[in-house]
Motif scaffolding. Structure first.
Motif, PDB file in Angstrom:
ATOM      1  N   LYS A  70       7.889  -1.601  -0.830  1.00  0.00           N
ATOM      2  CA  LYS A  70       7.806  -1.345  -2.085  1.00  0.00           C
ATOM      3  C   LYS A  70       8.783  -0.119  -2.423  1.00  0.00           C
ATOM      4  O   LYS A  70       9.431   0.098  -1.766  1.00  0.00           O
ATOM      5  N   LEU A  87      -3.833   1.612  -0.879  1.00  0.00           N
ATOM      6  CA  LEU A  87      -3.560   0.142  -0.922  1.00  0.00           C
ATOM      7  C   LEU A  87      -2.334  -0.204  -1.444  1.00  0.00           C
ATOM      8  O   LEU A  87      -1.361  -1.190  -1.306  1.00  0.00           O
ATOM      9  N   TRP A  95      -1.283  -0.952   6.141  1.00  0.00           N
ATOM     10  CA  TRP A  95      -1.579  -1.750   4.727  1.00  0.00           C
ATOM     11  C   TRP A  95      -2.634  -2.985   5.127  1.00  0.00           C
ATOM     12  O   TRP A  95      -3.510  -3.257   4.438  1.00  0.00           O
ATOM     13  N   ARG A  99      -6.030  -3.655   3.765  1.00  0.00           N
ATOM     14  CA  ARG A  99      -6.395  -5.010   2.507  1.00  0.00           C
ATOM     15  C   ARG A  99      -7.327  -5.832   3.294  1.00  0.00           C
ATOM     16  O   ARG A  99      -8.243  -6.102   2.452  1.00  0.00           O
ATOM     17  N   ALA A 256      -5.523   1.988 -10.213  1.00  0.00           N
ATOM     18  CA  ALA A 256      -4.917   0.631 -10.174  1.00  0.00           C
ATOM     19  C   ALA A 256      -6.144  -0.096 -11.307  1.00  0.00           C
ATOM     20  O   ALA A 256      -5.910  -1.125 -11.787  1.00  0.00           O
ATOM     21  N   GLY A 257      -7.552   0.319 -10.951  1.00  0.00           N
ATOM     22  CA  GLY A 257      -8.437  -0.550 -11.507  1.00  0.00           C
ATOM     23  C   GLY A 257      -8.862  -0.482 -12.737  1.00  0.00           C
ATOM     24  O   GLY A 257      -9.919  -1.253 -13.323  1.00  0.00           O
ATOM     25  N   THR A 260      -5.021  -0.413 -16.063  1.00  0.00           N
ATOM     26  CA  THR A 260      -4.425  -1.766 -16.582  1.00  0.00           C
ATOM     27  C   THR A 260      -5.618  -2.682 -17.131  1.00  0.00           C
ATOM     28  O   THR A 260      -4.932  -3.372 -18.282  1.00  0.00           O
ATOM     29  N   ARG A 325      10.912  -3.463  -5.532  1.00  0.00           N
ATOM     30  CA  ARG A 325      10.828  -3.460  -4.083  1.00  0.00           C
ATOM     31  C   ARG A 325      12.241  -2.749  -3.601  1.00  0.00           C
ATOM     32  O   ARG A 325      13.056  -2.664  -4.305  1.00  0.00           O
ATOM     33  N   PRO A 384       1.563 -11.643 -14.361  1.00  0.00           N
ATOM     34  CA  PRO A 384       0.986 -10.320 -14.730  1.00  0.00           C
ATOM     35  C   PRO A 384       0.386  -9.450 -13.360  1.00  0.00           C
ATOM     36  O   PRO A 384       0.272  -8.283 -13.629  1.00  0.00           O
ATOM     37  N   PHE A 385       0.046 -10.342 -12.555  1.00  0.00           N
ATOM     38  CA  PHE A 385      -0.549  -9.627 -11.286  1.00  0.00           C
ATOM     39  C   PHE A 385       0.279  -9.554 -10.156  1.00  0.00           C
ATOM     40  O   PHE A 385      -0.120  -9.483  -9.009  1.00  0.00           O
ATOM     41  N   GLY A 386       1.430 -10.006 -10.195  1.00  0.00           N
ATOM     42  CA  GLY A 386       2.289  -9.935  -9.321  1.00  0.00           C
ATOM     43  C   GLY A 386       2.453 -11.095  -8.439  1.00  0.00           C
ATOM     44  O   GLY A 386       1.919 -12.016  -9.067  1.00  0.00           O
ATOM     45  N   ARG A 390       1.449  -8.894  -1.419  1.00  0.00           N
ATOM     46  CA  ARG A 390       1.110  -7.437  -2.404  1.00  0.00           C
ATOM     47  C   ARG A 390       0.480  -7.946  -3.634  1.00  0.00           C
ATOM     48  O   ARG A 390       0.367  -7.225  -4.563  1.00  0.00           O
ATOM     49  N   CYS A 392      -1.948  -8.434  -6.903  1.00  0.00           N
ATOM     50  CA  CYS A 392      -3.060  -7.607  -6.934  1.00  0.00           C
ATOM     51  C   CYS A 392      -4.446  -8.259  -6.417  1.00  0.00           C
ATOM     52  O   CYS A 392      -4.746  -9.311  -6.477  1.00  0.00           O
ATOM     53  N   PHE A 397     -11.499  -9.640 -10.559  1.00  0.00           N
ATOM     54  CA  PHE A 397     -12.199  -8.672 -11.063  1.00  0.00           C
ATOM     55  C   PHE A 397     -11.749  -8.404 -12.583  1.00  0.00           C
ATOM     56  O   PHE A 397     -12.454  -8.462 -13.497  1.00  0.00           O
TER      57      PHE A 397
END
Ligand code: HEM
Length: 447
Positions: A70, A87, A95, A99, A256-257, A260, A325, A384-386, A390, A392, A397
């Motif tokens: 990261k 996370l 990690w 995860r 994060a949840g 966004t 990154r 949008p979620f990478g 890694r 999302c 959800f």
């Protein structure tokens, strides 16, 4: 030996910092236009590459992911104080273990069981809304998604605290709005009033999180939710997560949840309010599929246009507008040399609007997601979620929540923008509407 990519010189000491901070989005767009798909720039002594080509973004996030960790920005003590080693920020074996532990809470099947809570909380929120009332719908969405993430993942209710938590979280994000890039680099424990407020706000949220953890430890019950899984998880030697470790994961998911998802919803309402044709189609779908009753998870496959609205909104206003990154070894990218320590960024904001991949890229056209050409889109033209390891963890959800909340709220209300409050984009940690989204509520006939 490959060469280094082209890019602006910038000023002797600061590099491109000033231009980047003055108008981040304009700047990253301009660099793409002027220098192409891989651009090299410098912030003080830190070198950064900007990647605009889906193939290179794929290498960064997926195919060559092992050469990167990261970005440095996530390691600033300032940010670390907030999310610790949760996370989003942790690396390596730690990690991977976290995860693996968290993953089951985000499996499709498990997520489906959260649907009713989402709808129920949305219903409860709008029960107080009145026709003609003026509201900031961005604030409403933030509060609602916060309540939902806490209820679904931690089976705890913050309705009484939600306004307080919301206000405190806004305090936390504020310092990131100014001198954004300096925060990547400098140690920000300087005792300015802004920092004082920031650390105080973090302490406030900590109190709520530790309360949630203590309640669960005291009750000892297995709620089958994420918190229970994390609490029960054991290392091979039998040791379990400390309160501080749990706190980092909970804080991470808190942040994060909900922010966004709230932004995806807020920008959707904004775009619907400014595109009457799309709004008409949206209402027609809701009337046809639901006919006035509350939506359920089983309705999702039929709410196709609503899902397209969510996708198209996240194309134009990606809540996460960049991923970053750092190269942990000398490597290469797009045929250029990447020395170890280089920071590399891909910008959803720019690539999602690239005319090479999207026709009429600046227009809000939800229908494009049903077109044939979308099938041939390069994987990382829209991210949008990478992506990659890694990616999302909350993507299903989030999509489910956005569609269910759009449907629940859209059945009862539509929004008309209050013109005296123009909506401006503010790229902070995420892509926020600078002054909120101020609207007048219009109750839909028959609902
Ligand atoms: C529209 C809503 C959302 C968007 C746009 C979004 C976007 C992203 C992106 C781009 C990443 C990857 C960052 C990177 O590669 O550096 C990410 C990671 C993450 N997201 Fe989301 N996210 C959303 C919703 C959620 C939700 C609802 C949750 C949890 C409830 C969540 C939890 C996480 C976590 C824990 C990570 C880190 C995963 C890891 O590294 O293992 N996100 N998100």
């Amino acid at each position: 030996m490959n060469s280094l990519p082209p890019g602006p010189k910038g000023s002797l000491i600061m590099g491109v910092m000033r231009e980047f901070n003055r108008d981040t989005l304009g700047f990253i767009e301009r660099l793409h236009r002027e220098y192409g798909d891989v651009v090299r720039s410098r912030f003080l002594y830190v070198h950064a590459y900007f990647l605009y080509n889906p193939a290179d973004i794929e290498a960064l996030l997926t195919t060559n992911a092992k050469s990167f960790r990261k970005a440095q920005s996530l390691r600033s003590p300032f940010f670390r104080r907030l999310v610790g080693n949760g996370l989003v920020t942790s690396e390596g074996d730690f990690w991977r273990r976290q995860r693996r532990l968290a993953q089951p809470a985000f499996h499709r099947q498990r997520i489906s069981s959260y649907g009713d809570i989402m709808v129920q909380y949305a219903d409860r929120a709008i029960a107080k809304w009145r026709d003609g009332e003026h509201r900031d719908v961005a604030k409403d969405m933030t509060r609602l998604t916060l309540e939902i993430v806490v209820k679904t993942l931690f089976n705890s209710d913050v309705s009484n605290d939600a306004d307080h938590v919301g206000a405190t979280l806004s305090q936390i994000v504020k310092p990131f709005a100014s001198q954004a890039t300096l925060k990547w680099i400098a140690d920000n424990r300087l005792p300015t009033p802004g920092h004082y407020r920031y650390f105080n706000a973090v302490r406030e949220i900590d109190k709520i999180i530790y309360r949630i953890i203590a309640e669960r430890r005291a009750s000892g019950s297995d709620e089958g939710d994420l918190l229970s899984m994390l609490l029960q998880a054991q290392d091979e030697d039998g040791s379990q997560m400390s309160d501080a470790q749990l706190r980092d994961e909970v804080m991470t998911l808190f942040l994060a949840g909900h922010e966004t998802t709230a932004l995806a919803l807020s920008w959707s309402w904004y775009l619907l309010a400014t595109h009457p044709d799309a709004e008409t189609k949206f209402h027609a779908e809701l009337d046809e599929v639901l006919g006035g009753r509350a939506p359920q998870v089983s309705d999702l496959p039929k709410l196709k246009f609503t899902e397209m609205i969510a996708k198209e909104t996240m194309r134009l206003y990606p809540p996460a507008y960049a991923v970053g990154r750092e190269a942990i070894e000398d490597t290469e990218m797009g045929g250029y040399r990447v020395p170890r320590g280089t920071q590399l960024f891909a910008f959803q904001w720019v690539t999602h609007r690239d005319p090479r991949f999207f026709e009429r890229p600046d227009e809000f056209l939800p229908e494009r997601w049903a077109s044939e050409s979308i099938q041939t889109l390069p994987r990382y033209a829209y991210f949008p979620f990478g992506g990659g390891p890694r990616q999302c963890i909350g993507n299903y959800f989030a999509m489910m929540e956005v569609v269910l909340l759009l449907a629940t709220i859209g059945q009862r209300f539509s929004f008309s923008l209050l013109n005296e409050h123009p909506v401006e984009v503010l790229p902070v940690l995420s892509l926020r509407p600078k002054n909120g989204i101020k609207v007048k509520l219009l109750q839909r006939a028959g609902n």
